[in-house]
Design an enzyme around this catalytic site. Sequence first.
Site, mmCIF file in Angstrom:
data_model
loop_
_atom_site.group_PDB
_atom_site.id
_atom_site.type_symbol
_atom_site.label_atom_id
_atom_site.label_comp_id
_atom_site.label_asym_id
_atom_site.label_seq_id
_atom_site.Cartn_x
_atom_site.Cartn_y
_atom_site.Cartn_z
ATOM 1 N N ASP A 68 0.672 -0.998 0.152
ATOM 2 C CA ASP A 68 0.143 -0.072 -0.116
ATOM 3 C C ASP A 68 1.020 1.234 0.098
ATOM 4 O OD1 ASP A 68 -2.537 1.104 0.604
ATOM 5 O OD2 ASP A 68 -1.499 2.071 2.394
ATOM 6 N N GLU A 117 1.878 -0.263 -4.993
ATOM 7 C CA GLU A 117 0.695 0.666 -5.375
ATOM 8 C C GLU A 117 1.592 1.782 -5.535
ATOM 9 O OE1 GLU A 117 -3.500 2.368 -3.849
ATOM 10 O OE2 GLU A 117 -1.777 2.190 -2.211
#
Length: 692
Positions: free
Chosen positions: A340, A376
């Site tokens: 993330d 990401e």
Amino acid sequence: MMAEGRAAPLGATFDGEGVNFAVFSEHATRITVCLFSEDGRHETARLDLPERDGDVWHGYVSGLRPGQLYGLRADGPYAPHQGHRFNYNKLLIDPYAKRLTGHPRWHDALMGYTVGHSHQDLSFDKRDSAPYMPRCSVEDPSFSWGEDRPPHTREAETILYEAHVKGFTQQFPGADHPGSFLALGSDAVLDYLTDLGITAIELLPSQAFLNDRFLVEKGLTNYWGYQTLGFFAPEPRYLTAGQIAEFQYMVARLHAAGIEVILDVVYNHTCEGSETGPTLCFRGLDNLSYYRLASDGRSYINDTGTGNTVNVDHPMVLRMILDSLRYWVEVMHVDGFRFDLCSTLGRTDHGFHRGAAFFDAIRQDPVLTNVKLIAEPWDIGPGGYQLGAFPPPFMEWNDKFRDGVRCYWRGDAGLVPELAERLTGSAMQFDHSGRNATSSVNLLTAHDGFTLADVVSYVERHNLANGEDNRDGHGENFSDNFGVEGPSDDPGVIAARARRRRNMMATLLLAQGTPMLLAGDEVGHSQNGNNNAYCQDNETGWIDWGQADEAFRAFTRGLIAFRKAHPILRQKRFLHSQERAVDGVEDLFWWREDGVPMTQADWDDPERRVLCAELRMASGSPAYAEREEALFLVFTAGDAAATITLPDPPDGWSWRHRIDSGQAWFGDIDAGDALRITGPSVAVCVLEARDG
């Protein structure tokens, strides 16, 4: 009584006779282990760690067994302007705890400062937070793995499937223990995934996470889980009997079905928030080391939008992250990670750098270089958008694929060149530094945003249920509602939406790169226009399998099977219209619908809605690579019927028509010299020898 113990490994380690405790804190003056009764209600002992080697405090207690509940307290200066927020009154979670008994229960005593005080976070709260904190548990993580063999699926063969543990299983027919890790390992779920053709399930955060106070006070919950509380502990709510073996069992079962397990992990920030957040773990153990602080020492750098940013530059913080990753691979047998806001992990004092300590450490690690690593590639900090900038072997979520494909099928002008770029692996972003076309993780949707059914049913977000006055979530979704916002009983609208979904799914699974599906898209799951369902642990977030669109599931299954059967669609090398040594034929041709090669004027035409591609195995493909002759792909976003002239096949060969998304058709007929296409569609032909 405590004996000396050892400085490694960090955390609470059972050796068969007792437990060794080792805790990092550079600036503490005392670290205490608090032991609790079996039910966790009573603190039975406080034992100061007696030894310190460098910045690691340690001690050993004979006779303790797995299941022993404990917590930590840390003494030291409370000087926020100097970056220190020690408060011995606060019970803290061990950063290396392998299991937590639950979640914090919100109370002002969880704060290191006095809530409502005129000096705000410069004040000091003396209340004991232990009554409101979960306990850590000493664990023996050994598990009888039997013949467990990680699938080690090559990137080129991978079909990713992003799923939420609870949202996927809560209403799944026949799943054991719905909403849990065990449910993902049940026969019904495994049969479904293998039938669909999935090779890797990418789970939303499964490490222990916090229920944010502002959500609890509104009667909501942290559903997605992007507020990590413990980097080594499985999320307690997904354990039915409180045993970490449940997670291991799930992994073993998925492996037995040939499915890899990828964890979505959040190392860029923690759940403690800004300086006004709670003191639960890292802040109380060594705030100055664990977090990146602003020049005033008191406030936090917030490149993540969550209130804090983990200080990955600190060697012991980086060690914790690497220890966590290795633990999940070596002890829990996971097959990879999706990071993330991964740009944050590559930040230095001078901004993002692909040679940052985090990337260098992973790339030299003999354990972590053998698993899938997915970034990401953005955060909200300055220069945070870094698509294509990550070093190999990282793969990256490609939002340009998502937005470009949505806009093309929506009918936006001038999008044919964009579609061509996305179909061929987004070489502009990824074809450098020896990276492969599989580096691009292509997606139409993900947990964050509209589902595929909502992309074709809503123009506006409908997030009022989140309690933020519909201000949260993406403002631009590149979506279309076909003239009706939300559900419709108009047969024409229903048919047009179904066709659009087929066209988009076909584009995803026919493109070079690594495809990722959002769980539920294949059965038409809708979140009723909510494009930020992070707090919707209810029917909005849960997949309604009872309303499954079985026709679209069958179409998706057929596309996945077709992709697996045709090596041209899953190549590592990029296609650049280069001649192949094997036959002197270029590996990629772009055609107009009348059979004439595309000119620059055609590429520049904003009204063009048709793209035809003739693909072969890439120039430079090794002799041992899988072989097939050619594929001809047609993507037409126009409403009018079209006749597509096919390239002349070599003598003894013919084009076989195999897919027509407009008709949801899979077949095998001789296409002759032209294809007739009605309305927006994707069509595929395969070049085959007439003798088979």
